[in-house]
Design a protein around this motif. Structure first.
Motif, PDB file in Angstrom:
ATOM      1  N   TRP A 112       5.485   1.385   3.991  1.00 46.78           N
ATOM      2  CA  TRP A 112       6.046   2.128   2.865  1.00 46.78           C
ATOM      3  C   TRP A 112       5.290   1.781   1.581  1.00 46.78           C
ATOM      4  N   GLY A 113       5.041   0.487   1.383  1.00 41.39           N
ATOM      5  CA  GLY A 113       4.350   0.053   0.173  1.00 41.39           C
ATOM      6  C   GLY A 113       2.861   0.326   0.194  1.00 41.39           C
ATOM      7  N   GLU A 114       2.247   0.175   1.359  1.00 45.36           N
ATOM      8  CA  GLU A 114       0.796   0.314   1.447  1.00 45.36           C
ATOM      9  C   GLU A 114       0.336   1.766   1.602  1.00 45.36           C
ATOM     10  N   LYS A 115       1.201   2.629   2.141  1.00 45.75           N
ATOM     11  CA  LYS A 115       0.773   3.994   2.435  1.00 45.75           C
ATOM     12  C   LYS A 115       1.623   5.063   1.743  1.00 45.75           C
ATOM     13  N   ASP A 116       2.942   4.992   1.916  1.00 42.11           N
ATOM     14  CA  ASP A 116       3.799   6.061   1.398  1.00 42.11           C
ATOM     15  C   ASP A 116       3.820   6.093  -0.124  1.00 42.11           C
TER      16      ASP A 116
ATOM     17  N   MET B 227      10.211   8.059  -8.596  1.00 44.42           N
ATOM     18  CA  MET B 227      11.477   7.446  -8.210  1.00 44.42           C
ATOM     19  C   MET B 227      11.319   6.831  -6.825  1.00 44.42           C
ATOM     20  N   ALA B 228      11.194   5.525  -6.760  1.00 42.78           N
ATOM     21  CA  ALA B 228      10.989   4.840  -5.483  1.00 42.78           C
ATOM     22  C   ALA B 228      12.330   4.343  -4.947  1.00 42.78           C
ATOM     23  N   PRO B 229      12.738   4.789  -3.759  1.00 42.30           N
ATOM     24  CA  PRO B 229      14.098   4.562  -3.283  1.00 42.30           C
ATOM     25  C   PRO B 229      14.332   3.186  -2.676  1.00 42.30           C
TER      26      PRO B 229
ATOM     27  N   GLY C 155      12.267  -0.131  -3.806  1.00 43.09           N
ATOM     28  CA  GLY C 155      11.307   0.663  -4.555  1.00 43.09           C
ATOM     29  C   GLY C 155      10.539  -0.134  -5.588  1.00 43.09           C
ATOM     30  N   GLY C 156      11.167  -1.155  -6.143  1.00 43.25           N
ATOM     31  CA  GLY C 156      10.476  -2.035  -7.074  1.00 43.25           C
ATOM     32  C   GLY C 156       9.830  -3.226  -6.394  1.00 43.25           C
ATOM     33  N   GLN C 157      10.384  -3.644  -5.283  1.00 48.39           N
ATOM     34  CA  GLN C 157       9.853  -4.807  -4.569  1.00 48.39           C
ATOM     35  C   GLN C 157       8.453  -4.559  -4.026  1.00 48.39           C
ATOM     36  N   LEU C 158       8.184  -3.325  -3.606  1.00 48.10           N
ATOM     37  CA  LEU C 158       6.979  -3.029  -2.831  1.00 48.10           C
ATOM     38  C   LEU C 158       5.787  -2.610  -3.675  1.00 48.10           C
ATOM     39  N   ILE C 159       5.929  -2.536  -4.984  1.00 50.41           N
ATOM     40  CA  ILE C 159       4.843  -2.037  -5.830  1.00 50.41           C
ATOM     41  C   ILE C 159       3.547  -2.816  -5.634  1.00 50.41           C
ATOM     42  N   GLY C 160       3.642  -4.105  -5.402  1.00 53.83           N
ATOM     43  CA  GLY C 160       2.442  -4.933  -5.270  1.00 53.83           C
ATOM     44  C   GLY C 160       1.635  -4.653  -4.024  1.00 53.83           C
ATOM     45  N   LEU C 161       2.189  -3.888  -3.099  1.00 55.82           N
ATOM     46  CA  LEU C 161       1.447  -3.497  -1.898  1.00 55.82           C
ATOM     47  C   LEU C 161       0.638  -2.226  -2.126  1.00 55.82           C
ATOM     48  N   MET C 162       0.894  -1.535  -3.224  1.00 53.44           N
ATOM     49  CA  MET C 162       0.208  -0.277  -3.511  1.00 53.44           C
ATOM     50  C   MET C 162      -1.219  -0.544  -3.990  1.00 53.44           C
ATOM     51  N   PRO C 163      -2.232  -0.036  -3.309  1.00 53.70           N
ATOM     52  CA  PRO C 163      -3.605  -0.243  -3.784  1.00 53.70           C
ATOM     53  C   PRO C 163      -3.892   0.431  -5.119  1.00 53.70           C
TER      54      PRO C 163
END
Length: 253
Positions: A53-57, A2-4, A82-90
């Motif tokens: 938040w997207g790259e680390k948390d 659940m990404a806030p 929470g949905g916007q930042l998914i593309g920053l997740m490695p």
């Protein structure tokens, strides 16, 4: 997972998370750094940003979820940021599907005229002034969630003033991402009474994912016996009638 939304504490999602858990899913909720239980020390000294938040948390939370529930499928249920930042997740490629609620670019110029004035006031006057005076943004004063670390609010302001939200940072502060690579199935749910995640802004955010397999659903409160859904009320216990939408998506994927 659940990404806030920006500045929203994990407790806000507790009832919805329990609903998913009661229906057989392992669920994790969390506070991004600088928010709620993840705030350590004076907020004005906090260096958190939307980007971290997207790259680390978010990647760290996903890895913890994987360690608790190995050898299964993993899904992101994103609310707004929470949905916007998914593309920053490695490690975003480890996610099997995404169900987004009120997730859009939040582009100011796409908002209806009656909402543009308060939106511009918050983004382009209140945030810079609050950061100067207090060293952070007192979002709680205007009903916008928890107090925000300075860099979080500054990036929020910058990204909502441009097209494609995080896309405005590509080649500037964001040098590696996987928005161009993600192909996972996704559902984007918004409400007709949401002034932020309106249909134009949902489409604007989806355009940042050129290969994404996206479906959209715009909810009308009266069709579900509700008086309001807006940007936040999907997760309210009063909106339980909507929760099977997410459950059915997760069961299917």
């Amino acid at each position: 997972m659940m990404a806030p939304a920006t500045g929203i504490k994990r407790q806000f999602y507790a009832n919805f998370a329990s609903y998913l858990a009661d229906n057989g899913f392992g669920v994790i909720t969390f506070d991004n750094r600088g928010i709620g239980g993840s705030l350590y020390g004076p907020i004005k000294r906090h260096t958190a940003s939307l980007q971290c938040w997207g790259e680390k948390d978010m990647p760290a939370v996903l890895e913890h979820l994987k360690s608790q529930f190995p050898q299964t499928k993993y899904h992101l249920l994103g609310h707004s940021a929470g949905g916007q930042l998914i593309g920053l997740m490695p490690n975003a490629m480890d996610i099997s599907s995404m169900f987004n609620v009120a997730c859009s670019s939040g582009q100011l110029r796409n908002m209806r005229r009656g909402y543009q004035l308060p939106a511009h006031f918050f983004m382009n006057f209140f945030i810079p002034l609050s950061n100067i005076v207090f060293g952070h943004t007192k979002s709680q004063w205007v009903g916008m969630g928890q107090p925000l670390p300075k860099a979080v609010a500054k990036q929020w302001q910058q990204w909502c003033n441009g097209q494609g939200y995080v896309k405005t940072a590509f080649g500037r502060t964001v040098h590696q991402h996987c928005y161009d690579e993600l192909t996972l199935p996704s559902m984007w749910v918004n409400a007709i009474d949401d002034d932020i995640a309106n249909n134009m802004n949902v489409a604007d955010m989806m355009s940042v994912f050129p290969k994404l397999k996206g479906q959209t659903l715009t909810l009308t409160p009266s069709e579900h016996g509700l008086t309001e859904i807006g940007h936040m009320k999907f997760f309210s216990s009063k909106s339980k009638i909507l929760w099977p939408l997410a459950l059915n998506w997760l069961d299917k994927h």
